[in-house]
Design a protein around this motif. Structure first.
Motif, PDB file in Angstrom:
ATOM      1  N   ILE A  97      19.701  -7.122  35.458  1.00  0.00           N
ATOM      2  CA  ILE A  97      19.546  -7.902  36.008  1.00  0.00           C
ATOM      3  C   ILE A  97      20.397  -9.187  34.857  1.00  0.00           C
ATOM      4  O   ILE A  97      21.024  -8.765  34.112  1.00  0.00           O
ATOM      5  CB  ILE A  97      18.121  -9.274  34.825  1.00  0.00           C
ATOM      6  N   THR A  98      21.249 -10.025  35.341  1.00  0.00           N
ATOM      7  CA  THR A  98      22.619 -10.559  34.631  1.00  0.00           C
ATOM      8  C   THR A  98      21.764 -11.619  33.319  1.00  0.00           C
ATOM      9  O   THR A  98      20.906 -11.878  33.685  1.00  0.00           O
ATOM     10  CB  THR A  98      23.139 -11.804  35.829  1.00  0.00           C
ATOM     11  N   ASP A  99      22.719 -11.478  32.540  1.00  0.00           N
ATOM     12  CA  ASP A  99      22.078 -12.042  31.300  1.00  0.00           C
ATOM     13  C   ASP A  99      22.039 -13.688  30.964  1.00  0.00           C
ATOM     14  O   ASP A  99      21.768 -14.612  30.987  1.00  0.00           O
ATOM     15  CB  ASP A  99      23.370 -11.798  30.262  1.00  0.00           C
ATOM     16  N   GLY A 100      23.377 -14.343  32.332  1.00  0.00           N
ATOM     17  CA  GLY A 100      23.604 -15.774  32.890  1.00  0.00           C
ATOM     18  C   GLY A 100      23.701 -15.687  33.818  1.00  0.00           C
ATOM     19  O   GLY A 100      23.434 -15.030  34.707  1.00  0.00           O
ATOM     20  N   ILE A 101      24.734 -16.965  34.330  1.00  0.00           N
ATOM     21  CA  ILE A 101      24.631 -17.407  36.141  1.00  0.00           C
ATOM     22  C   ILE A 101      25.872 -17.180  36.452  1.00  0.00           C
ATOM     23  O   ILE A 101      27.264 -16.729  35.814  1.00  0.00           O
ATOM     24  CB  ILE A 101      25.064 -18.605  36.083  1.00  0.00           C
ATOM     25  N   ILE A 102      26.027 -15.978  37.340  1.00  0.00           N
ATOM     26  CA  ILE A 102      27.962 -15.429  38.064  1.00  0.00           C
ATOM     27  C   ILE A 102      28.129 -15.873  38.754  1.00  0.00           C
ATOM     28  O   ILE A 102      28.290 -15.580  39.991  1.00  0.00           O
ATOM     29  CB  ILE A 102      27.582 -14.410  38.086  1.00  0.00           C
ATOM     30  N   GLY A 103      28.468 -17.557  39.295  1.00  0.00           N
ATOM     31  CA  GLY A 103      28.788 -18.368  39.859  1.00  0.00           C
ATOM     32  C   GLY A 103      28.121 -19.763  40.750  1.00  0.00           C
ATOM     33  O   GLY A 103      27.290 -19.328  40.999  1.00  0.00           O
ATOM     34  N   CYS A 104      28.406 -19.744  41.746  1.00  0.00           N
ATOM     35  CA  CYS A 104      28.149 -20.729  43.190  1.00  0.00           C
ATOM     36  C   CYS A 104      27.256 -20.544  43.533  1.00  0.00           C
ATOM     37  O   CYS A 104      26.916 -18.609  44.437  1.00  0.00           O
ATOM     38  CB  CYS A 104      29.344 -21.503  43.675  1.00  0.00           C
ATOM     39  N   PRO A 105      26.095 -21.025  43.890  1.00  0.00           N
ATOM     40  CA  PRO A 105      24.887 -20.531  44.543  1.00  0.00           C
ATOM     41  C   PRO A 105      25.149 -20.689  46.248  1.00  0.00           C
ATOM     42  O   PRO A 105      24.992 -19.706  46.790  1.00  0.00           O
ATOM     43  CB  PRO A 105      23.066 -21.321  44.720  1.00  0.00           C
ATOM     44  N   HIS A 106      26.430 -20.899  46.720  1.00  0.00           N
ATOM     45  CA  HIS A 106      26.784 -20.917  48.187  1.00  0.00           C
ATOM     46  C   HIS A 106      27.848 -20.326  48.525  1.00  0.00           C
ATOM     47  O   HIS A 106      28.249 -19.643  47.120  1.00  0.00           O
ATOM     48  CB  HIS A 106      27.603 -21.968  48.145  1.00  0.00           C
ATOM     49  N   GLN A 107      27.547 -19.027  49.944  1.00  0.00           N
ATOM     50  CA  GLN A 107      27.982 -17.845  50.088  1.00  0.00           C
ATOM     51  C   GLN A 107      29.810 -18.110  50.609  1.00  0.00           C
ATOM     52  O   GLN A 107      29.522 -19.649  51.774  1.00  0.00           O
ATOM     53  CB  GLN A 107      27.259 -17.241  50.809  1.00  0.00           C
ATOM     54  N   GLN A 108      30.752 -17.810  50.379  1.00  0.00           N
ATOM     55  CA  GLN A 108      32.305 -18.415  50.981  1.00  0.00           C
ATOM     56  C   GLN A 108      31.651 -17.364  52.306  1.00  0.00           C
ATOM     57  O   GLN A 108      31.112 -16.413  52.685  1.00  0.00           O
ATOM     58  CB  GLN A 108      33.199 -17.506  50.365  1.00  0.00           C
ATOM     59  N   GLY A 109      32.564 -18.055  53.413  1.00  0.00           N
ATOM     60  CA  GLY A 109      32.269 -18.246  54.651  1.00  0.00           C
ATOM     61  C   GLY A 109      30.839 -17.962  55.217  1.00  0.00           C
ATOM     62  O   GLY A 109      30.770 -18.031  56.671  1.00  0.00           O
ATOM     63  N   ILE A 110      30.140 -18.719  54.729  1.00  0.00           N
ATOM     64  CA  ILE A 110      28.651 -18.816  54.805  1.00  0.00           C
ATOM     65  C   ILE A 110      28.492 -20.556  55.164  1.00  0.00           C
ATOM     66  O   ILE A 110      28.247 -20.913  56.368  1.00  0.00           O
ATOM     67  CB  ILE A 110      27.858 -17.701  54.995  1.00  0.00           C
ATOM     68  N   ASP A 111      28.607 -20.637  54.171  1.00  0.00           N
ATOM     69  CA  ASP A 111      28.414 -22.185  53.559  1.00  0.00           C
ATOM     70  C   ASP A 111      29.306 -23.009  53.779  1.00  0.00           C
ATOM     71  O   ASP A 111      29.089 -24.313  53.737  1.00  0.00           O
ATOM     72  CB  ASP A 111      27.397 -22.035  52.142  1.00  0.00           C
ATOM     73  N   TYR A 112      30.435 -22.378  52.854  1.00  0.00           N
ATOM     74  CA  TYR A 112      31.654 -22.587  53.362  1.00  0.00           C
ATOM     75  C   TYR A 112      33.026 -22.287  53.601  1.00  0.00           C
ATOM     76  O   TYR A 112      32.931 -20.337  53.494  1.00  0.00           O
ATOM     77  CB  TYR A 112      32.134 -23.577  51.716  1.00  0.00           C
ATOM     78  N   ASP A 113      33.783 -22.330  54.026  1.00  0.00           N
ATOM     79  CA  ASP A 113      35.144 -22.231  53.988  1.00  0.00           C
ATOM     80  C   ASP A 113      36.024 -22.307  52.810  1.00  0.00           C
ATOM     81  O   ASP A 113      36.473 -23.590  52.379  1.00  0.00           O
ATOM     82  CB  ASP A 113      36.056 -22.633  55.038  1.00  0.00           C
ATOM     83  N   GLY A 114      36.945 -21.539  52.579  1.00  0.00           N
ATOM     84  CA  GLY A 114      37.966 -21.309  51.919  1.00  0.00           C
ATOM     85  C   GLY A 114      38.074 -20.884  50.250  1.00  0.00           C
ATOM     86  O   GLY A 114      36.833 -19.726  50.081  1.00  0.00           O
ATOM     87  N   GLU A 115      39.067 -21.148  49.405  1.00  0.00           N
ATOM     88  CA  GLU A 115      38.585 -20.639  48.319  1.00  0.00           C
ATOM     89  C   GLU A 115      37.573 -20.871  47.216  1.00  0.00           C
ATOM     90  O   GLU A 115      36.907 -20.419  46.820  1.00  0.00           O
ATOM     91  CB  GLU A 115      39.869 -19.985  47.138  1.00  0.00           C
ATOM     92  N   TRP A 116      37.430 -22.294  47.235  1.00  0.00           N
ATOM     93  CA  TRP A 116      36.252 -22.991  46.298  1.00  0.00           C
ATOM     94  C   TRP A 116      35.135 -23.691  47.202  1.00  0.00           C
ATOM     95  O   TRP A 116      35.456 -24.459  48.381  1.00  0.00           O
ATOM     96  CB  TRP A 116      36.931 -24.138  45.375  1.00  0.00           C
ATOM     97  N   CYS A 117      33.887 -23.534  46.368  1.00  0.00           N
ATOM     98  CA  CYS A 117      32.892 -24.085  47.042  1.00  0.00           C
ATOM     99  C   CYS A 117      33.151 -25.607  46.505  1.00  0.00           C
ATOM    100  O   CYS A 117      33.859 -25.901  45.805  1.00  0.00           O
ATOM    101  CB  CYS A 117      31.976 -23.816  46.327  1.00  0.00           C
ATOM    102  N   PRO A 118      32.729 -26.672  48.041  1.00  0.00           N
ATOM    103  CA  PRO A 118      33.201 -28.147  48.009  1.00  0.00           C
ATOM    104  C   PRO A 118      31.710 -28.897  47.431  1.00  0.00           C
ATOM    105  O   PRO A 118      32.716 -29.762  46.996  1.00  0.00           O
ATOM    106  CB  PRO A 118      33.298 -28.577  49.537  1.00  0.00           C
TER     107      PRO A 118
END
Length: 135
Positions: A97-118
């Motif tokens: 199990i991760t100790d903390g949060i490991i990133g955005c809950p949105h998936q690149q290429g599925i929820d958004y395109d580009g390098e960063w979640c809008p």
């Protein structure tokens, strides 16, 4: 499945403690369940993904995720209970199990395109594992 915000309770503690206790036992064999939390910032988890890795050098064979619209998914006893059931159904012998949060809950290429979640501006220019700025 989306769950609403719930008040913390003794029930919550019981399921979350069981999940953490399984992780603290270390590697006890295969399959391994991996539990990772994601969120819009480092303090609020809105998604948890659980993967089942059947054997060494294998890819994730089963993957399930849960999301909440409000609050923190780590405080949701119903989600913790469902995670435990999922892990038991797949007869996972170990839990990581991760100790903390490991990133955005949105998936690149599925929820958004580009390098960063809008939607999750906090993560723009940050390392997903540390939350530290990379640019």
């Amino acid at each position: 499945m989306i769950h609403g915000l719930r008040e913390p309770s003794m029930v919550e503690d019981r399921f979350l403690k069981r999940l953490r206790k399984k992780a603290q036992k270390g590697l006890r064999g295969w399959p391994i369940a991996t539990v990772a939390f994601y969120g819009p910032n480092l303090s609020q988890a809105t998604k948890v993904a659980v993967g089942i890795v059947p054997s060494e050098n294998a890819e994730v064979a089963e993957l399930r995720d849960w999301k909440v619209d409000r609050g923190d998914i780590r405080s949701d006893p119903a989600v913790a209970r469902e995670i435990l059931v999922f892990i038991e159904e797949h007869q996972a012998r170990s839990v990581a199990i991760t100790d903390g949060i490991i990133g955005c809950p949105h998936q690149q290429g599925i929820d958004y395109d580009g390098e960063w979640c809008p939607v999750c501006e906090f993560w723009h220019g940050r390392d997903r594992f540390t939350g530290q700025r990379v640019h």
